[in-house]
Design an enzyme around this catalytic site. Structure first.
Site, PDB file in Angstrom:
ATOM      1  N   ARG A   1     -20.232 -24.412 -11.150  1.00  0.00           N
ATOM      2  CA  ARG A   1     -19.013 -24.345 -10.319  1.00  0.00           C
ATOM      3  C   ARG A   1     -19.336 -24.003  -8.855  1.00  0.00           C
ATOM      4  NH1 ARG A   1     -17.768 -26.414 -14.184  1.00  0.00           N
ATOM      5  NH2 ARG A   1     -16.022 -26.047 -15.596  1.00  0.00           N
ATOM      6  N   SER A   2     -20.402 -24.629  -8.352  1.00  0.00           N
ATOM      7  CA  SER A   2     -20.779 -24.389  -6.957  1.00  0.00           C
ATOM      8  C   SER A   2     -20.185 -25.439  -6.029  1.00  0.00           C
ATOM      9  CB  SER A   2     -22.302 -24.411  -6.825  1.00  0.00           C
ATOM     10  OG  SER A   2     -22.798 -25.689  -7.193  1.00  0.00           O
ATOM     11  N   GLY A   3     -19.606 -26.498  -6.602  1.00  0.00           N
ATOM     12  CA  GLY A   3     -19.113 -27.602  -5.786  1.00  0.00           C
ATOM     13  C   GLY A   3     -20.149 -28.697  -5.605  1.00  0.00           C
TER      14      GLY A   3
ATOM     15  N   HIS B   1     -11.879 -36.342 -15.051  1.00  0.00           N
ATOM     16  CA  HIS B   1     -12.822 -36.523 -13.941  1.00  0.00           C
ATOM     17  C   HIS B   1     -12.840 -37.977 -13.471  1.00  0.00           C
ATOM     18  CE1 HIS B   1     -15.363 -32.653 -14.729  1.00  0.00           C
ATOM     19  NE2 HIS B   1     -14.141 -32.405 -14.294  1.00  0.00           N
TER      20      HIS B   1
ATOM     21  N   GLU C   1     -22.236 -44.641 -19.204  1.00  0.00           N
ATOM     22  CA  GLU C   1     -22.682 -43.466 -19.947  1.00  0.00           C
ATOM     23  C   GLU C   1     -24.157 -43.610 -20.277  1.00  0.00           C
ATOM     24  OE1 GLU C   1     -20.286 -42.171 -23.236  1.00  0.00           O
ATOM     25  OE2 GLU C   1     -18.437 -42.443 -22.077  1.00  0.00           O
TER      26      GLU C   1
ATOM     27  N   ALA D   1     -22.832 -41.060 -16.119  1.00  0.00           N
ATOM     28  CA  ALA D   1     -22.504 -39.792 -16.773  1.00  0.00           C
ATOM     29  C   ALA D   1     -23.523 -39.508 -17.863  1.00  0.00           C
ATOM     30  CB  ALA D   1     -21.104 -39.874 -17.379  1.00  0.00           C
TER      31      ALA D   1
END
Lengths: 170, 170, 170
Positions: A12-14, A50, A62, A34
């Site tokens: 969750r750092s961006g 997303h 994928e 992905a």
């Protein structure tokens, strides 16, 4: 023109958002590779959400394990490729008992002369205490080695914290 | 003049000391907004010791949950405000089952036009392995999102390691 | 000429390799001060392998606890000294119940006026969640304090991630 960029950061750092912005700047038909698989409903919902957030110009492939063929496919359908993320890829390789070093070498060979620009996202996971379990320590070590090897193969490397980036290599 | 600055760092990185120095530079009657509560003797002693270390020009407010009223009170009694720290604040909010997103939005609104300069301290916690527990993962994710959101609302952001800082946003 | 440099980083970040490169640049007869002890076969093999990788111009001293005498010995036999690493040193001190603050002060005194340039390697371990155990929290806090104190005594400090370094102090 940049061939390969690595965006490193914590959870969750961006870092994914930063990588998306770089990909949107680099091309008009970006391809999202992905490494996540929709193994349960929660993950499936997250993947759909997303995808919607990325916008209609994006296509998605994928590739939980085989990134080099995915890079080839991305080059046939788009003009920039974003691989998100190498941490999940490493985890998938370890679960399947693949040869990490050999797989990393194949990826890095491809990054030296990609057909389209490639942006890769990876986690830095080695800045806490020594993990309790042998598997935890093995994963942490493998992730650190992978990040070093991929960073060497990339033209540019950024570190992201709190949505802000520092350039490590340019 | 800077309205809001965020000082990010790990445990025992020197981030609080750095924030104190910035606050001492920014004003002559600084206000310390403590998110910690003196729940046991050890914590109470630590709070008293830290208070003594800050010096007599500092006043202190306790605000485990409601930072916006604390910012208002700080502006009535001083000329710069230091909030230490957002990690404990987040933990308090989660324990009380508050709406993190709404509380974060209220804080960030206040940071865009504060009556006095504000310096905030927060931990970066996402650079280790994936936590073992659902609560650990939820906290890590919430802290990462909070740091990104607050960083966007701030004029300046620093990352501190070993007592040394890197500017992430200026 | 630089007296003391600190190379900080996570596990498998490339910090030791970076420190080796700096030492090779700084002198022609570098001395490796190893804080690791060959307690089991795996560790013994790793130590032998690393020794071979460093090259024949390197000599090696083992100093799990007493770094200041090791620095003196290094100055008698070489022209640059690499201490790898302070994290293991701290762990050894804690196991032996030594006074960490006093030992750190002795080391830092020596770093202010070393007879030959010194390069030190240390881990940053405070960027994950709060550790579960009291020992884990104590170690993390002690490592953070040690890094801050040694960084103050050094002329130069680098942070390494993915094999790439950022200068924190110069």
């Amino acid at each position: 023109m940049l061939k390969a960029q690595l965006i490193l950061g914590g959870a969750r750092s961006g870092k994914s958002r930063r990588a998306l912005a770089l990909a949107n700047d680099a091309g008009s038909s970006p391809v999202f590779v992905a490494t996540a698989e929709a193994e349960d409903n929660e993950m499936a919902e997250r993947i759909v959400r997303h995808k919607a957030e990325r916008g209609s110009e994006w296509s998605t492939l994928e590739a939980p394990l085989d990134l080099v063929p995915a890079l080839g496919a991305a080059a046939r359908q788009g003009d920039v490729c974003l691989i998100d993320c190498l941490t999940l890829w490493l985890s998938n390789l370890m679960h399947q008992d693949r040869d990490i070093e050999a797989e990393t070498a194949k990826l890095c060979d491809a990054l030296l002369n990609p057909q389209i620009p490639v942006i890769l996202v990876s986690n830095e996971v080695g800045l806490g205490l020594v993990p309790d379990t042998p598997l935890g320590r093995a994963f942490r070590d493998a992730q650190g080695r992978l990040n070093q090897t991929v960073a060497r193969a990339c033209d540019r490397v950024e570190f992201v914290a709190a949505g802000l980036s520092i350039t490590l290599k340019d």
